[in-house]
Design an enzyme around this catalytic site. Structure first.
Site, PDB file in Angstrom:
ATOM      1  N   TYR A   1      -2.208   5.609  -4.208  1.00  0.00           N
ATOM      2  CA  TYR A   1      -3.135   6.716  -3.995  1.00  0.00           C
ATOM      3  C   TYR A   1      -2.569   7.946  -4.697  1.00  0.00           C
ATOM      4  CZ  TYR A   1      -5.504   4.236  -0.135  1.00  0.00           C
ATOM      5  OH  TYR A   1      -6.205   3.352   0.619  1.00  0.00           O
TER       6      TYR A   1
ATOM      7  N   ARG B   1     -14.693   0.140   4.153  1.00  0.00           N
ATOM      8  CA  ARG B   1     -14.048   1.149   4.981  1.00  0.00           C
ATOM      9  C   ARG B   1     -14.206   2.567   4.433  1.00  0.00           C
ATOM     10  NH1 ARG B   1     -10.379  -1.364   8.363  1.00  0.00           N
ATOM     11  NH2 ARG B   1      -8.794   0.248   8.302  1.00  0.00           N
TER      12      ARG B   1
ATOM     13  N   GLY C   1     -14.741  -8.980   1.996  1.00  0.00           N
ATOM     14  CA  GLY C   1     -15.588  -9.975   2.636  1.00  0.00           C
ATOM     15  C   GLY C   1     -15.111 -11.400   2.530  1.00  0.00           C
ATOM     16  N   ILE C   2     -13.969 -11.645   1.877  1.00  0.00           N
ATOM     17  CA  ILE C   2     -13.503 -13.021   1.668  1.00  0.00           C
ATOM     18  C   ILE C   2     -12.889 -13.562   2.957  1.00  0.00           C
ATOM     19  CG2 ILE C   2     -11.824 -14.446   0.434  1.00  0.00           C
ATOM     20  CD1 ILE C   2     -12.224 -12.534  -1.966  1.00  0.00           C
ATOM     21  N   MET C   3     -13.461 -14.647   3.453  1.00  0.00           N
ATOM     22  CA  MET C   3     -13.008 -15.243   4.714  1.00  0.00           C
ATOM     23  C   MET C   3     -12.754 -16.739   4.605  1.00  0.00           C
ATOM     24  SD  MET C   3     -12.708 -13.015   7.277  1.00  0.00           S
ATOM     25  CE  MET C   3     -13.149 -13.797   8.844  1.00  0.00           C
TER      26      MET C   3
ATOM     27  N   THR D   1      -5.881   3.457  -7.348  1.00  0.00           N
ATOM     28  CA  THR D   1      -7.039   3.336  -6.455  1.00  0.00           C
ATOM     29  C   THR D   1      -7.942   4.562  -6.565  1.00  0.00           C
ATOM     30  OG1 THR D   1      -5.762   1.959  -4.961  1.00  0.00           O
ATOM     31  CG2 THR D   1      -7.752   2.961  -4.063  1.00  0.00           C
TER      32      THR D   1
ATOM     33  N   HIS E   1     -13.521  -1.198  -0.824  1.00  0.00           N
ATOM     34  CA  HIS E   1     -12.444  -0.900   0.129  1.00  0.00           C
ATOM     35  C   HIS E   1     -12.681  -1.619   1.458  1.00  0.00           C
ATOM     36  CE1 HIS E   1      -9.026   2.040   0.110  1.00  0.00           C
ATOM     37  NE2 HIS E   1      -8.974   1.675   1.371  1.00  0.00           N
TER      38      HIS E   1
ATOM     39  N   SER F   1       0.821  -1.205   0.000  1.00  0.00           N
ATOM     40  CA  SER F   1       0.000   0.000   0.000  1.00  0.00           C
ATOM     41  C   SER F   1       0.858   1.259   0.000  1.00  0.00           C
ATOM     42  CB  SER F   1      -0.896   0.007   1.240  1.00  0.00           C
ATOM     43  OG  SER F   1      -1.517   1.272   1.417  1.00  0.00           O
TER      44      SER F   1
ATOM     45  N   ARG G   1     -14.259   6.156   9.980  1.00  0.00           N
ATOM     46  CA  ARG G   1     -13.787   4.998  10.749  1.00  0.00           C
ATOM     47  C   ARG G   1     -14.081   5.252  12.236  1.00  0.00           C
ATOM     48  NH1 ARG G   1      -9.538   3.393   7.115  1.00  0.00           N
ATOM     49  NH2 ARG G   1     -10.291   3.977   5.041  1.00  0.00           N
TER      50      ARG G   1
ATOM     51  N   LYS H   1      -8.416  -0.035  -9.063  1.00  0.00           N
ATOM     52  CA  LYS H   1      -8.998  -0.671  -7.871  1.00  0.00           C
ATOM     53  C   LYS H   1     -10.044   0.253  -7.232  1.00  0.00           C
ATOM     54  CE  LYS H   1      -7.682  -2.825  -3.457  1.00  0.00           C
ATOM     55  NZ  LYS H   1      -8.581  -2.054  -2.571  1.00  0.00           N
TER      56      LYS H   1
ATOM     57  N   GLY I   1      -7.479  -9.197   2.473  1.00  0.00           N
ATOM     58  CA  GLY I   1      -6.912  -8.150   3.313  1.00  0.00           C
ATOM     59  C   GLY I   1      -6.975  -8.508   4.778  1.00  0.00           C
ATOM     60  N   ARG I   2      -8.169  -8.465   5.352  1.00  0.00           N
ATOM     61  CA  ARG I   2      -8.300  -8.769   6.774  1.00  0.00           C
ATOM     62  C   ARG I   2      -7.830 -10.185   7.100  1.00  0.00           C
ATOM     63  NH1 ARG I   2     -12.838  -5.572   5.768  1.00  0.00           N
ATOM     64  NH2 ARG I   2     -13.148  -3.798   7.178  1.00  0.00           N
TER      65      ARG I   2
END
Length: 425
Positions: free
Chosen positions: A162, A305, A335-337, A188, A302, A138, A197, A278, A356-357
């Site tokens: 960015y 977020r 949302g991919i877990m 992005t 994002h 990033s 946030r 993106k 990401g997460r």
């Protein structure tokens, strides 16, 4: 009634029937081996990370509706397996943005990563390289472009850009990424200003972290985090010359809400590798970008977020692929877990996915080894899901393998009301 004759077990028979497992003495290895899912890693990460840092990763914007909907979208699918096909071996490899990946997923760009766990982007890049998948740095990363290259010297490195208020900063980053051999640039487009946030504001999360009565109390059961943070090199930002304030304040001071297609043209003229946009969130923009000849787009809100209640990328995917899938490579995040989420995305037309997460949960749970565990869990789930669907390659996956169920059905499609009003005028 029949009677079973009972007897005392013979010691030799007892030892033959029962095997004893010696306890794992390495605490990190023990806790990571206990993690069987990304949710398990999340729970470990929450225990080991100060609340402000964990919430920065785990949280989203406003009421956090977007991230909840994105995860529900993956829960609300139905798989349709085939039968009687030889799936002794499956091939999970793919080609994306001009190069190979051993899995249909790579590591997404995440900001301020060394605040989550001090090994940061170096752990992510090293684990990605070892697994043969791409790593994305990033603009707001806490490891330099050059050090990421050193951590992943032979693997694929991507850079997420960015467009800053001070354009020369962005231009300099593009030049450094190209010089370091990064092969793909993520331009992005969903961050003209920072999203709300709220967890960060409530926690007083700032860059660098500030010691308050609350953070001290929260740190007491997590001394290892503070020890790592205070005894390792200071954070190294690729783009920020000064810090101090919440993440939202830093973003708003750096980002430029005047970003336009002209900026995309300038960056494209500077970059010789693949250019991917993106943060795309509708079909019309996807078509325009395809007409402009970009190499790829990432459907993304994002990670929930930025704009809360934004479109769910997984729901948007089939329409975008139908319109531009032959002209541009379409990737997806948010949302991919699980590996099943990844397989469902590929079946619905995505060429690739980004995590990401899920990556950060592994990092917080155990540093580099935790990221390795994240990749292993997802890889095992991808392979198992493919075998249960009875496909041997990603190319065999298609919409016939997945039905998208939907909890929220729009009363009227976006734009239809205004079109109807114009027709009456």
């Amino acid at each position: 009634m029949s009677h079973i004759k009972r007897q005392l077990p013979h010691p030799k028979e007892l030892f033959a029937a029962v095997s004893f497992k010696f306890p794992e003495l390495d605490a990190k290895k023990r806790r990571l081996e206990s993690a069987l899912t990304i949710d398990d890693l999340r729970r470990i990460a929450k225990r080991r990370t100060p609340r402000a840092a964990f919430d920065y990763t785990d949280g989203a914007a406003d009421r956090e509706i977007s991230i909840a909907r994105a995860r529900h979208a993956f829960e609300d699918i139905e798989f349709h397996p085939s039968i009687l096909r030889d799936v002794s071996t499956v091939d999970t490899s793919t080609t994306i943005f001009g190069g190979p990946s051993a899995q249909p997923f790579g590591i997404a760009p995440t900001g301020f990563t060394r605040l989550m766990q001090t090994e940061g982007e170096g752990a992510g890049a090293g684990a990605a390289g070892a697994a043969g998948i791409p790593f994305t740095l990033s603009t707001l990363g806490t490891t330099s472009i050059e050090n990421v290259k050193a951590a992943n010297p032979n693997g694929r490195n991507w850079f997420q850009l960015y467009v800053m208020r001070k354009r020369e900063i962005s231009y300099g980053l593009v030049e450094r990424a190209e010089k370091a051999g990064f092969d793909t640039l993520f331009f992005t487009v969903d961050t003209p200003v920072a999203g709300a946030r709220l967890r960060d504001k409530r926690n007083g999360f700032s860059i660098p972290p500030q010691l308050t009565a609350g953070t001290v109390l929260n740190a007491i059961p997590r001394p290892w985090w503070w020890f790592d943070f205070l005894t390792t090199p200071p954070l190294e930002f690729a783009s920020l010359s000064s810090t101090g304030g919440t993440v939202g304040e830093l973003l708003n001071s750096a980002m430029d809400p005047s970003i336009s297609f002209d900026d995309l043209d300038i960056i494209r003229s500077m970059w010789n590798g693949k250019i991917v946009v993106k943060g795309v969130q509708n079909v019309e923009d996807s078509k325009r970008l395809a007409d402009l000849g970009v190499d790829g787009i990432v459907l993304s809100n994002h990670g929930g977020r930025q704009l809360d209640q934004a479109p769910v990328p997984f729901h948007l995917l089939p329409d975008v692929v139908r319109e531009v899938g032959n002209d541009v490579e379409v990737a997806i995040d948010t949302g991919i877990m699980s590996g099943a989420d990844i397989v469902a995305s590929i079946a619905m037309g995505a060429k690739f996915t980004l995590i990401g997460r899920a990556y950060l949960y592994g990092l917080m749970a155990g540093g580099r080894e935790g990221v390795d565990r994240t990749i292993a869990i997802l890889s095992e789930q991808v392979e198992r899901t493919m075998k249960l669907l009875q496909v041997t390659t990603l190319e065999e996956l298609s919409p016939k393998h997945v039905t998208q169920l939907q909890r929220l059905t729009p009363r009227i499609a976006a734009g239809a009301l205004s079109d109807a009003a114009l027709a009456r005028a």
